[in-house]
Design a protein around this motif. Structure first.
Motif, PDB file in Angstrom:
ATOM      1  N   LYS A  57      -5.792   0.961   2.618  1.00  0.00           N
ATOM      2  CA  LYS A  57      -7.258   0.912   2.285  1.00  0.00           C
ATOM      3  C   LYS A  57      -8.054   1.748   1.427  1.00  0.00           C
ATOM      4  O   LYS A  57      -9.039   1.384   0.874  1.00  0.00           O
ATOM      5  CB  LYS A  57      -8.132   0.944   3.665  1.00  0.00           C
ATOM      6  N   THR A  58      -7.570   2.936   1.421  1.00  0.00           N
ATOM      7  CA  THR A  58      -8.219   3.979   0.409  1.00  0.00           C
ATOM      8  C   THR A  58      -7.977   3.692  -1.120  1.00  0.00           C
ATOM      9  O   THR A  58      -8.869   3.649  -2.014  1.00  0.00           O
ATOM     10  CB  THR A  58      -7.211   5.285   0.379  1.00  0.00           C
ATOM     11  N   VAL A  59      -6.880   2.717  -1.376  1.00  0.00           N
ATOM     12  CA  VAL A  59      -6.841   2.308  -2.878  1.00  0.00           C
ATOM     13  C   VAL A  59      -6.685   0.974  -2.829  1.00  0.00           C
ATOM     14  O   VAL A  59      -5.995   0.005  -3.635  1.00  0.00           O
ATOM     15  CB  VAL A  59      -5.443   2.882  -3.361  1.00  0.00           C
ATOM     16  N   ALA A  60      -7.641   0.149  -2.108  1.00  0.00           N
ATOM     17  CA  ALA A  60      -7.716  -1.173  -2.035  1.00  0.00           C
ATOM     18  C   ALA A  60      -8.543  -1.660  -3.083  1.00  0.00           C
ATOM     19  O   ALA A  60      -8.417  -3.046  -3.325  1.00  0.00           O
ATOM     20  CB  ALA A  60      -8.262  -1.678  -0.630  1.00  0.00           C
ATOM     21  N   ASP A  61      -9.476  -0.864  -3.588  1.00  0.00           N
ATOM     22  CA  ASP A  61     -10.396  -1.340  -4.498  1.00  0.00           C
ATOM     23  C   ASP A  61      -9.838  -1.644  -5.923  1.00  0.00           C
ATOM     24  O   ASP A  61      -9.287  -0.899  -6.364  1.00  0.00           O
ATOM     25  CB  ASP A  61     -11.516  -0.314  -4.617  1.00  0.00           C
ATOM     26  N   ARG A  62      -9.698  -3.152  -6.195  1.00  0.00           N
ATOM     27  CA  ARG A  62      -8.706  -3.572  -7.563  1.00  0.00           C
ATOM     28  C   ARG A  62      -9.638  -3.103  -8.823  1.00  0.00           C
ATOM     29  O   ARG A  62      -9.164  -3.394  -9.969  1.00  0.00           O
ATOM     30  CB  ARG A  62      -8.544  -4.904  -7.338  1.00  0.00           C
ATOM     31  N   THR A  63     -10.865  -2.659  -8.542  1.00  0.00           N
ATOM     32  CA  THR A  63     -11.695  -2.381  -9.692  1.00  0.00           C
ATOM     33  C   THR A  63     -11.174  -0.948 -10.024  1.00  0.00           C
ATOM     34  O   THR A  63     -11.531  -0.264 -11.162  1.00  0.00           O
ATOM     35  CB  THR A  63     -13.132  -2.355  -9.698  1.00  0.00           C
ATOM     36  N   LYS A  64     -10.663   0.081  -9.134  1.00  0.00           N
ATOM     37  CA  LYS A  64     -10.275   1.349  -9.356  1.00  0.00           C
ATOM     38  C   LYS A  64      -8.751   1.238  -9.465  1.00  0.00           C
ATOM     39  O   LYS A  64      -8.214   2.005 -10.285  1.00  0.00           O
ATOM     40  CB  LYS A  64     -10.600   2.140  -8.213  1.00  0.00           C
ATOM     41  N   PHE A  65      -7.885   0.543  -8.624  1.00  0.00           N
ATOM     42  CA  PHE A  65      -6.598   0.712  -8.501  1.00  0.00           C
ATOM     43  C   PHE A  65      -5.845  -0.623  -8.768  1.00  0.00           C
ATOM     44  O   PHE A  65      -6.251  -1.744  -8.162  1.00  0.00           O
ATOM     45  CB  PHE A  65      -6.362   1.210  -7.219  1.00  0.00           C
ATOM     46  N   ALA A  66      -4.698  -0.702  -9.311  1.00  0.00           N
ATOM     47  CA  ALA A  66      -3.963  -1.791  -9.548  1.00  0.00           C
ATOM     48  C   ALA A  66      -3.394  -2.152  -8.341  1.00  0.00           C
ATOM     49  O   ALA A  66      -3.126  -1.387  -7.320  1.00  0.00           O
ATOM     50  CB  ALA A  66      -2.834  -1.584 -10.689  1.00  0.00           C
ATOM     51  N   ALA A  67      -2.310  -3.102  -8.249  1.00  0.00           N
ATOM     52  CA  ALA A  67      -1.600  -3.602  -7.132  1.00  0.00           C
ATOM     53  C   ALA A  67      -0.653  -2.617  -6.707  1.00  0.00           C
ATOM     54  O   ALA A  67       0.045  -1.760  -7.772  1.00  0.00           O
ATOM     55  CB  ALA A  67      -1.060  -4.977  -7.213  1.00  0.00           C
ATOM     56  N   PRO A  68      -0.351  -1.969  -5.337  1.00  0.00           N
ATOM     57  CA  PRO A  68       0.585  -1.104  -5.047  1.00  0.00           C
ATOM     58  C   PRO A  68       2.058  -1.196  -5.068  1.00  0.00           C
ATOM     59  O   PRO A  68       2.270  -2.697  -4.951  1.00  0.00           O
ATOM     60  CB  PRO A  68       0.079  -0.599  -3.727  1.00  0.00           C
ATOM     61  N   ILE A  69       2.671  -0.364  -5.348  1.00  0.00           N
ATOM     62  CA  ILE A  69       3.935  -0.249  -5.190  1.00  0.00           C
ATOM     63  C   ILE A  69       4.454   0.503  -3.854  1.00  0.00           C
ATOM     64  O   ILE A  69       4.077   1.552  -3.623  1.00  0.00           O
ATOM     65  CB  ILE A  69       5.009  -0.014  -6.310  1.00  0.00           C
ATOM     66  N   ILE A  70       4.999  -0.263  -3.048  1.00  0.00           N
ATOM     67  CA  ILE A  70       5.430   0.462  -1.726  1.00  0.00           C
ATOM     68  C   ILE A  70       7.097   0.736  -1.529  1.00  0.00           C
ATOM     69  O   ILE A  70       7.790  -0.107  -1.745  1.00  0.00           O
ATOM     70  CB  ILE A  70       4.972  -0.424  -0.339  1.00  0.00           C
ATOM     71  N   ILE A  71       7.476   1.901  -1.366  1.00  0.00           N
ATOM     72  CA  ILE A  71       8.724   2.028  -1.234  1.00  0.00           C
ATOM     73  C   ILE A  71       8.941   2.518   0.390  1.00  0.00           C
ATOM     74  O   ILE A  71       8.533   3.523   0.594  1.00  0.00           O
ATOM     75  CB  ILE A  71       9.302   3.475  -2.102  1.00  0.00           C
ATOM     76  N   GLY A  72       9.688   1.793   0.940  1.00  0.00           N
ATOM     77  CA  GLY A  72       9.951   2.064   2.278  1.00  0.00           C
ATOM     78  C   GLY A  72      11.638   1.856   2.829  1.00  0.00           C
ATOM     79  O   GLY A  72      12.229   1.653   1.929  1.00  0.00           O
ATOM     80  N   ASP A  91      -0.581  -8.612  -2.948  1.00  0.00           N
ATOM     81  CA  ASP A  91      -0.141  -8.368  -4.332  1.00  0.00           C
ATOM     82  C   ASP A  91       0.779  -7.165  -4.474  1.00  0.00           C
ATOM     83  O   ASP A  91       0.956  -6.787  -5.418  1.00  0.00           O
ATOM     84  CB  ASP A  91      -1.373  -8.110  -5.266  1.00  0.00           C
ATOM     85  N   ALA A  92       1.164  -6.660  -3.401  1.00  0.00           N
ATOM     86  CA  ALA A  92       2.113  -5.437  -3.071  1.00  0.00           C
ATOM     87  C   ALA A  92       3.418  -5.851  -3.699  1.00  0.00           C
ATOM     88  O   ALA A  92       4.030  -6.711  -3.273  1.00  0.00           O
ATOM     89  CB  ALA A  92       1.984  -4.723  -1.970  1.00  0.00           C
ATOM     90  N   ARG A  93       4.105  -4.877  -4.406  1.00  0.00           N
ATOM     91  CA  ARG A  93       5.459  -5.102  -4.372  1.00  0.00           C
ATOM     92  C   ARG A  93       6.255  -3.977  -3.700  1.00  0.00           C
ATOM     93  O   ARG A  93       5.692  -2.780  -3.556  1.00  0.00           O
ATOM     94  CB  ARG A  93       5.973  -4.457  -6.004  1.00  0.00           C
ATOM     95  N   ILE A  94       7.232  -4.451  -2.774  1.00  0.00           N
ATOM     96  CA  ILE A  94       7.930  -3.562  -1.828  1.00  0.00           C
ATOM     97  C   ILE A  94       9.372  -3.504  -2.125  1.00  0.00           C
ATOM     98  O   ILE A  94      10.003  -4.514  -2.564  1.00  0.00           O
ATOM     99  CB  ILE A  94       7.913  -4.657  -0.436  1.00  0.00           C
ATOM    100  N   TYR A  95       9.928  -2.204  -2.120  1.00  0.00           N
ATOM    101  CA  TYR A  95      11.169  -2.077  -2.286  1.00  0.00           C
ATOM    102  C   TYR A  95      11.584  -1.190  -1.067  1.00  0.00           C
ATOM    103  O   TYR A  95      11.076   0.035  -1.011  1.00  0.00           O
ATOM    104  CB  TYR A  95      11.439  -0.978  -3.478  1.00  0.00           C
TER     105      TYR A  95
END
Length: 493
Positions: A57-72, A91-95
């Motif tokens: 949620k901290t980086v959810a604003d798409r005017t500030k941040f692009a879609a996240p990459i999640i490494i889990g 829109d997240a990419r998960i690896y």
């Protein structure tokens, strides 16, 4: 998608800032709440959301941040997906890692996958709290020019106490704007050394890094080239679809574990630090939770069903049973449904050693809770004895378990709420509250919830073996199909 940067900073226009969320940790210092298959980033420790959701949620604003990459970690696949679904993040990419290899390989994987030459990567742990979001955004804005210029920017936290559980960074005196070069790193000093470092202006290491992906790739090629090579191979052999991938196990297992700090930051000549005061905490131990918690007049933090008498300066938390504590001071007492932790508050950093010992005698207690999350809902063991086990099962609306079979156990299902659709050896029936159905061993069966509310049922298992690995999946919408029961060799079946 590109965004227009932060107001007033034209240099950031047409630049990606892509969050890279690291979610592979196990958080063993927060046992008994945090466990390998259900670690602290997915627990509701503060506020109404889990820590992983809070970072997203901290980086959810798409005017500030692009879609996240999640490494889990692959063991947390369904926990990650459940949070993304709840937050409506599509829109997240998960690896997913087949096994943990620390923070440097995770960051390198994200860098190798980046397709946009203008991107900046903002690497963030998923199990930290940032209370002052605006201060965090200001730190991102202040440090972006340095990151664009080929620097690694580490977010350094202004210390509030001589904490011995954090790493420290000593900035150099060559301040340029608000970003400093790094004079030295200091890993978890003793209290006296921590006091001296703070007096010299040292900062806590937040584990938040900001840089261009090509900067990391170039430095990884210089310092840990085999890791970079194996990351590329793991991506090349990854399986999955729809931006949700499992990294190639053969390549990933051959990789050494590398911490980003030691493998890259302590060797590069491009390291920088930006001082921050943003209400940060890594919540790495129970003492950290006590420090940020609301307390009574005796400086006790009490969460859950807790009764305290003549207790001072303590952290008391229950996730189930009533906790009654009397006549102690400066202690941590945490109770879950199957475990209780009691220790001096000052020993919070040593819980990991206790969990290592516990794993030698009762490994299951370090792996998961009695209530286990699955993509279709949850199950919880509520009673177990010789030849039987009783579970409480919840199936979410519209969800279905796999079409499956058990070699060694039969099951009785009693519906207590909602409506069940049961398929057994090709026959289907609806089962309503106060009705039951019998599922013999070796029958091909599936349980579904066709209704609009949660399906609640009690499952009674009986048989000579009741392990979770006694299962053959024939069809599964979550990609978990098996063809031979893992335990079949136990009885030759």
């Amino acid at each position: 998608m590109r965004f227009q940067g932060y107001p007033g900073n034209s240099e950031l226009s047409m630049t990606f800032i892509r969050p890279v969320i690291l979610s592979g940790g196990s958080g063993t210092r927060l046992w008994p709440l945090s466990r390998r298959k259900d670690p602290k980033q997915f627990a509701q420790l503060v506020g109404e959301e889990c820590l992983f959701a809070g970072v997203l949620k901290t980086v959810a604003d798409r005017t500030k941040f692009a879609a996240p990459i999640i490494i889990g970690n692959i063991e947390h696949k369904f926990l990650i997906e459940a949070v993304l679904e709840r937050l409506n993040i599509r829109d997240a990419r998960i690896y997913l890692e087949p096994m943990g290899r620390n923070t440097a390989p995770a960051a390198i994987l994200a860098a190798v996958t980046e397709e946009d030459a203008q991107a900046l990567h903002l690497v963030m742990p998923s199990d930290h709290v940032i209370a002052d979001k605006n201060a965090f955004y200001r730190a991102v804005e202040m440090s972006a020019p340095a990151a664009q210029g080929g620097r690694f920017v580490l977010f350094g936290i202004k210390p509030s106490r001589p904490e011995t559980g954090f790493g420290y960074i000593l900035p150099a005196s060559d301040a340029t704007a608000s970003v400093h070069s790094i004079a030295s790193f200091h890993e978890k000093p003793v209290e006296g050394a921590a006091i001296e470092l703070i007096a010299k202006g040292a900062l806590w290491n937040s584990g938040i890094f900001f840089y261009q992906p090509r900067t990391l790739i170039n430095e990884a090629a210089a310092f840990i080239p085999n890791c970079l090579h194996l990351c590329r191979l793991a991506l090349k052999t990854a399986t999955g679809k729809d931006s949700n991938f499992v990294l190639g196990e053969e390549s990933y297992s051959a990789m050494e574990s590398h911490a980003f700090d030691r493998a890259i930051m302590e060797k590069t000549t491009y390291g920088s630090v930006v001082p921050c005061d943003m209400g940060w905490s890594d919540l790495g131990a129970w003492q950290a939770l006590w420090q940020i918690a609301d307390k009574d007049e005796s400086q006790n933090a009490k969460i859950g069903h807790v009764v305290a008498k003549d207790v001072e300066g303590s952290y008391l938390r229950s996730y189930g049973p009533t906790l009654a504590v009397m006549g102690v001071k400066d202690v941590t007492v945490v109770a879950t449904k199957d475990s209780v932790l009691v220790m001096p508050l000052s020993r919070a950093q040593d819980v990991k050693d206790l969990v290592d010992d516990l794993g030698d005698v009762h490994e299951a207690l370090t792996h998961e809770h009695p209530r286990v999350v699955r993509p279709w809902g949850t199950y919880e063991s509520i009673a177990r004895g010789e030849g039987f086990q009783v579970k409480h099962i919840t199936v979410l609306p519209g969800r279905s378990l796999s079409l499956q079979m058990h070699h060694h156990r039969a099951e009785h299902w009693v519906v207590v709420a909602g409506m069940a659709k049961v398929e057994c050896d090709g026959e289907e029936k609806l089962v309503f509250p106060n009705q039951s159905v019998y599922v013999p061993s070796r029958s091909k069966h599936r349980l579904s919830n066709p209704g609009q509310v949660n399906l609640q049922l009690i499952e009674v298992q009986s048989g000579d073996y009741l392990g979770e690995d006694d299962i053959v999946r024939f069809e599964d919408q979550y990609g978990r199909v098996t063809t031979v029961a893992p335990d079949a060799a136990k009885t030759g079946t």
